[in-house]
Design a protein around this motif. Structure first.
Motif, short mmCIF file in Angstrom:
data_model
loop_
_atom_site.label_atom_id
_atom_site.label_comp_id
_atom_site.label_asym_id
_atom_site.label_seq_id
_atom_site.Cartn_x
_atom_site.Cartn_y
_atom_site.Cartn_z
N VAL A 134 14.15 29.11 -100.90
CA VAL A 134 13.37 27.87 -101.05
C VAL A 134 12.31 27.79 -99.96
O VAL A 134 11.15 27.43 -100.23
CB VAL A 134 14.30 26.64 -100.98
CG1 VAL A 134 13.48 25.35 -100.91
CG2 VAL A 134 15.22 26.60 -102.18
N LYS A 135 12.69 28.11 -98.72
CA LYS A 135 11.73 28.07 -97.61
C LYS A 135 10.56 29.01 -97.85
O LYS A 135 9.39 28.66 -97.65
CB LYS A 135 12.42 28.44 -96.30
CG LYS A 135 13.40 27.40 -95.79
CD LYS A 135 14.07 27.88 -94.49
CE LYS A 135 15.08 26.86 -94.00
NZ LYS A 135 15.77 27.36 -92.76
N SER B 157 9.48 30.14 -100.68
CA SER B 157 8.69 29.65 -101.81
C SER B 157 7.75 28.54 -101.38
O SER B 157 6.56 28.52 -101.74
CB SER B 157 9.62 29.16 -102.91
OG SER B 157 8.88 28.62 -103.98
N VAL B 158 8.28 27.56 -100.59
CA VAL B 158 7.45 26.45 -100.12
C VAL B 158 6.35 26.96 -99.20
O VAL B 158 5.18 26.56 -99.31
CB VAL B 158 8.32 25.40 -99.38
CG1 VAL B 158 7.44 24.34 -98.72
CG2 VAL B 158 9.29 24.75 -100.35
#
Length: 574
Positions: free
Chosen positions: A11-12, A14-15
């Motif tokens: 997630v990190k 991707s963000v």
């Protein structure tokens, strides 16, 4: 755990990838915007004062009303309605001039009394002969004379200053104890006097809100109550930032559905409410069932007896069976009852009673750090009218148990007679089973407001109901006078027979605007013109309007003002 860490890293990445080509100011702006939107959505979804359905409807209608053409039409209609309200006020006052400035010289006592009698005589309905539903509950000349003397003696006393007027405080304490005993309160039963049923209900809600907060740790208190419960609970919720959870009623009995009430209870419920009886239909909720819920979930139970409490308390002694509803019923923790209704005291008195001191303590309001000293008051008001307390006390002494039992017997017998006779009339029906003195009437063959309008032309003033539509009559002492009940039944029968000749008629006269209000889906619009109606009661026409109104009325011989001794005094005033 490894899979969770891997997921978080993904997630990190991707963000970070999505924001890698963004300027810092863009990231800050996007973050702030996202937070604001999320906050708005959260408040919209989880607002604790109104449910989601009501908020959604209100939001949609507020957007529609912002459309220019809608706003123009709405403003036009509201101005028209406001004008109608103001004109109606002038007509109701029979063209009497308004006094808007102090007279240069004082009026004599005789002149003032003549003017007061003239003001009080205004109105088209003869309440003294029983043509009005509820409103005034007793017309006893001896009692009125006594109340006038008692109030005169105590008119300038104030129980706020208990050291100066201990006798008035003693009277209040005695009224509260007498009422607590009437409703089978134990040694810890207590309460206060208030100015009416609304304040009694406000005080109960305030007490339970603070009890929930400081004793049970509930920060978003909810009141669970039937849809038939008095609007004073809604007022309390508005004043005290509580949330109302309305529960549907059984369509046949018009009593609250206990199963639905149980489902409505949550961890934030601070009180359960039942009526004995309710105002719209005069039927009673299952107080035993509500009290059982209160015991099971450790929630205070309030019984609203404002309307009929001084009937239900004496019905057993008058020979009428009634199911348990008061402090004799385990689980009932508070009762509101109006002494100025069937207690026959002058307007402005009621009691709020608790089963235990611990609840009443949370009703009081105390300020400890004011430069003027420590301040505490038991109810909404600081200063209170000692004259009203004395008059209420004197009324209880005047009637005594025998007097109240006799009055209750007459009123309940009259109610049952009228109910029985109305049920015989083809074309109308009675809602549920009246518990005390209120009979609600409906029809499946014509719009019931046609009956209200027809009875109005015969001098009767009944109360309109909505959702579903109906009308009701509240039986008082005046209706128990010889011939009054029979006259009402005969007039209803005559009006219904006439309406049935043309049951599809839509001409509801003055009731048309009330009927229209029920068909408007946006209740904020109904709220707007209700506020206009309230405002119209404070309307004072200009000199030009007053002159025109008087001229118009004098041209109409049917409402021409008769010369009275008050007219000369009006001319002396500005």
């Amino acid at each position: 755990m490894d899979s969770i860490e891997f997921g978080l890293k993904a997630v990190k990445l991707s963000v970070n990838g999505c924001l890698s080509n963004k300027e810092p100011w863009q990231i800050v702006t996007m973050t702030a915007t996202s937070v604001l939107i999320a906050t708005w959505i959260w408040q919209f979804l989880f607002n604790h004062e109104k449910d989601l359905k009501d908020r959604s409807k209100q939001f949609v209608f507020s957007l529609v009303k912002k459309l220019p053409w809608v706003a123009r039409e709405l403003d036009k209609e509201l101005k028209k309605i406001n004008c109608e309200f103001e004109n109606d006020i002038i007509k109701r006052n029979k063209g009497r001039p308004y006094i808007t400035e102090l007279p240069k010289n004082s009026l004599t006592s005789e002149e003032i009394l003549i003017l007061v009698k003239d003001y009080v005589s205004l109105g088209d309905y003869d309440w003294k002969k029983g043509y009005v539903s509820g409103t005034v509950y007793c017309n006893n000349e001896e009692l009125i004379n006594l109340m006038t003397q008692v109030y005169g003696i105590a008119s300038y006393t104030n129980p706020l200053h208990s050291d100066v007027f201990p006798g008035v405080c003693k009277m209040e304490a005695e009224v509260v104890r007498i009422c607590a005993n009437l409703f089978n309160g134990g040694p810890n039963a207590c309460g206060t006097m208030t100015t009416g049923g609304t304040e009694s209900i406000l005080m109960a809600c305030k007490a339970y809100r603070d009890y929930a907060k400081y004793v049970k740790g509930i920060n978003y208190p909810e009141i669970v109550l039937p849809i038939t419960a008095h609007p004073a609970f809604d007022k309390a919720a508005s004043y005290f930032k509580m949330r109302i959870v309305h529960v549907a009623i059984d369509p046949v009995t018009t009593a609250v559905d206990i199963k639905l009430m149980k489902r409505a209870i949550s961890q934030n419920t601070c009180m359960l409410v039942g009526s004995k009886p309710n105002y719209p239909y005069g039927t009673a909720d299952d107080i035993e069932g509500i009290a059982a819920l209160g015991l099971k979930y450790n929630i205070p139970v309030h019984v609203d007896c404002c309307l009929g409490g001084f009937l239900t308390a004496f019905m057993p002694a008058a020979g009428f069976n009634i199911r348990p509803y008061d402090f004799s019923l385990q689980g009932v923790t508070s009762i509101s009852a109006d002494t100025h209704k069937y207690g026959f005291a002058p307007k402005g008195s009621s009691v709020i009673l608790y089963s235990d001191f611990k609840y009443r303590l949370h009703q009081f309001c105390v300020t400890t750090d004011w430069p003027g000293g420590v301040y505490g008051s038991p109810t909404v008001n600081g200063s209170r009218a000692g004259g009203i307390i004395a008059a209420c006390w004197a009324t209880l002494m005047y009637f005594g148990i025998d007097g109240y039992v006799e009055a209750t017997s007459r009123i309940i017998k009259t109610t049952k007679f009228i109910e029985t006779e109305l049920r015989k009339i083809d074309g109308i029906f009675i809602f549920g089973k009246p518990e005390t003195s209120v009979i609600a009437i409906g029809s499946n063959k014509f719009h019931i407001y046609l009956l209200s309008e027809a009875l109005g032309k015969k001098g009767w003033n009944l109360n309109p109901l909505q959702f579903p539509v109906g009308i009701h009559i509240c039986i008082t002492n005046m209706h128990s006078e010889p011939g009054v009940a029979e006259m009402f039944v005969n007039d209803v029968n005559e009006c219904v027979n006439e309406i049935l000749k043309n049951p599809n008629d839509k001409d509801m006269g003055k009731m048309a605007i009330y009927g229209m209000a029920q068909s408007i889906p946006d209740r904020t619009v109904v709220s707007d013109f209700t506020r206009l109606f309230i405002s119209s009661n404070y309307y004072t026409p200009s000199s030009q309007q007053q002159s025109q109104s008087s001229a118009d009325m004098n041209e109409d011989s049917s409402i021409k003002i008769k010369t009275s001794s008050a007219n000369g005094f009006y001319r002396r005033l500005p």
